[in-house]
Scaffold this active site. Sequence first.
Site, PDB file in Angstrom:
ATOM      1  CE  LYS A  53      -2.978   0.444   3.530  1.00 62.79           C
ATOM      2  NZ  LYS A  53      -2.911   1.749   4.188  1.00 62.79           N
ATOM      3  N   GLY A  70      -5.226   7.548   5.427  1.00 64.24           N
ATOM      4  CA  GLY A  70      -4.414   8.544   6.121  1.00 64.24           C
ATOM      5  C   GLY A  70      -3.159   8.885   5.339  1.00 64.24           C
ATOM      6  CB  SER A  87       4.476   9.624  11.927  1.00 62.88           C
ATOM      7  OG  SER A  87       3.691   9.741  10.763  1.00 62.88           O
ATOM      8  CD  GLN A 116       0.163   7.879   7.354  1.00 63.57           C
ATOM      9  OE1 GLN A 116      -0.465   8.685   8.034  1.00 63.57           O
ATOM     10  NE2 GLN A 116      -0.345   6.724   6.982  1.00 63.57           N
ATOM     11  CG  ASP A 123       0.486  -0.284   9.280  1.00 63.61           C
ATOM     12  OD1 ASP A 123       0.098   0.540  10.144  1.00 63.61           O
ATOM     13  OD2 ASP A 123       0.860   0.058   8.143  1.00 63.61           O
ATOM     14  NE  ARG A 135      -5.112  -0.548  12.953  1.00 64.37           N
ATOM     15  CZ  ARG A 135      -4.428  -0.344  11.840  1.00 64.37           C
ATOM     16  NH1 ARG A 135      -3.104  -0.262  11.885  1.00 64.37           N
ATOM     17  NH2 ARG A 135      -5.054  -0.246  10.687  1.00 64.37           N
TER      18      ARG A 135
END
Length: 749
Positions: free
Chosen positions: A326, A399, A473, A475, A622, A653
């Site tokens: 992904k 996200g 992170s 991202q 993840d 989570r």
Amino acid sequence: MSQPLFNKVAFIGLGLIGSSLARVIIAENLAKQIVASTRSVKTLEDAKALGIISEGYSNPVDAVKDSDLIVLALPVRATQKILETIQHHILPNAIITDVGSTKGNVVEAAHAVYGAELPIGFVPGHPIAGAEHTGVHAGKVDLFANHKVILTPLPTSAPWAVEKLIRLWQAAKAEVICMDVEKHDEVLAHTSHLPHLMAFNLVEQLANREDNLDIFRYAAGGFRDFSRIAASDPQMWHDIFFANKKAILNAVDGFEQQLAQIRHLIETEDSNALMGLLGHAQAARQHFNHMLAKKPLMEKNNVTQQFTIQPGPKSFQGKFSVPGDKSVSHRSIMFGAIAEGTTHVTGFLEGEDALATLQAFRDMGVNIEGPKNGEVTIHGVGMHGLKAPKGELYMGNSGTSMRLLSGMLSAQKFDSVMTGDASLSKRPMERIAKPLRQMGAQIQTTGERGTPPVSITGNQNLQGIHYDLPMASAQVKSGILLAGLWAQGETSVTEPEPTRDHSERMLRAFGYEVKTEGNRISLQGGGKLVGTNIQVPSDISSAAFFMVGAAITEGSDVTLEAVGINPTRTGVIEILKQMGADLSVENERIAGGEPIADIRIKGSRTLKGIHMPEDQVPLAIDEFPALFIAAACAEGQTILTGAAELRVKESDRIQVMADGLKIMGIDCTPTDDGIIIEGKGKSGEWGAIFNGGEIESHHDHRIAMSFSMAGLRTSGEIKIVGTETVATSFPTFTQLSEQAGLNIQVSEA
Ligand code: S3P
């Protein structure tokens, strides 16, 4: 018992829509009394006999007397006359609404009667629902269920009146949307009125040909599908076309322009541009399928699918290729789009998240072919070639799309707004907005708590900064570096722990220099990317479910082929090995700049509980939901610490997994930054670990897939509710599970 919402409801007109709403009011006990006025005495008698109304009147004045809700449920063209008739006979605070499919002319009719100042209770509405049959007998209590109802409150409308109407339509199980009158008419002109006009027009064009009989005789499914709506009531459409004249003419103008464009591309045989246009339209149709389909897929708050897994002995075997990574798929589109020249991608993940990124770049004018069997060709527009999107960019559940694009969009010459689904709308965006603002970006998180929508005013004068990431992170790191591509000077970040480095690797593959010195990553703004070929490896995050499945199932033997084993992603392998899993990494090789390997895992020994190493947390970020399932099957206690980031993923989570594990009979304690799980495994025993039960996925694909794996060791049925998001990252999950030996029954809600 609480007071009903209304005292007395008067329907003026009682056809399909009116009588259906009356049935809802009765079923939900929303009014003490319902009356109606229609021109047809028979309708009133029938309605009384059906028990829908207590009184019927031929004069509307008698019906509206003392009514606190008046519903005009008759053709729009009659609005003005009715309002004139009842004007002086209604309660001062009565709510007046209607159900017409155009709104501008209803408001005009009201102004013609009342002058500038309309009654505060006047709130026009439009339920978007219908049925084959009309009339009072055709009404059904569920006509509006799962349909949209648009209310168009006016500046004069009282908030309490709007609120009460929202409650009324929600009681009908409709999804209520408020928009202004012009917007409503424009939207409907494009989505309903123009398609009807085109259908009538096409049939007319063919009917006028001399050979029309032949044409109709040989016309296939395409014609049938396209022309179906030309069989609707001509009188009604005649009225609508006039009633919404202005917006429809605009829509027709837009259609003519678009038609001229496609005509030109065919005439000039501009193959590239024609493919771009058709591909864009096809993708837009697929991407928004969930909105067009009766059962929306990713739409806000909608749970549309569930998994059911039955108990019983299972085997788990085979060789599998899980879909593409992904993270890498997202980046291949983003970087390909801003590169010069063409980029070919293979192994692209055709999941909804990566498709949201793909669609966003198409919406910004990038010509992208595919995806077809994982192949995508991106015709890059260069660093300054993105175009303003016509509307909001919808990021679905993703996200990664929203945070990385925040960086890119901040540096463009146009403004943009990004929205997302229920899960994404709750996720923190200030973590990326804050550093971008330091670079000069004008970026707002317009949700309640620093959450989406994200609204950006483009600024082509960003400044490079150094930023110490407060959280590990990838991202946020990537979002800042991407903004840095357009910024003045150097942009650099330091990360508290190494996180996935796909952005750095892929930027280099596109010819952009990125420096990594320890935990510090930097680049200089103002360079360019050059199109290249990207081979997306299989996603280790998807493989992880099968790795855990095999590790907890007796006698299993599963090989996952060509999985990406970038060292910033392999925490799951390390952790499973530390838990004692029989796992081997075979046939290591490099593909497209990323290391890949086949991962073989066998269910030959019982896992053992461990304190999961904190340095592996970002490298397995993840995979923890799946690892928690492994921990539940292990012997002894498993402790996770240093993983607070798990609370801000697609769901919280830690909490959601703890809730699910407890339902399934596992003793566990969530903590601020991790969890303690009391494993139920015993060395050498392979019986059931989980009790079964009903699990809520909270719009989180990985929660859904992790609990599916618990199905390999369950004594009771497992039901997982809200599994539609599995398609965001692993569209073939249930098929591959089935092939391995785990039957997951999928049902649509
Ligand atoms: C991702 C980074 C990680 C990960 C996500 C994908 C990426 O998120 O959880 O699934 O592609 O950069 P964070 O950056 O929030 O840790």
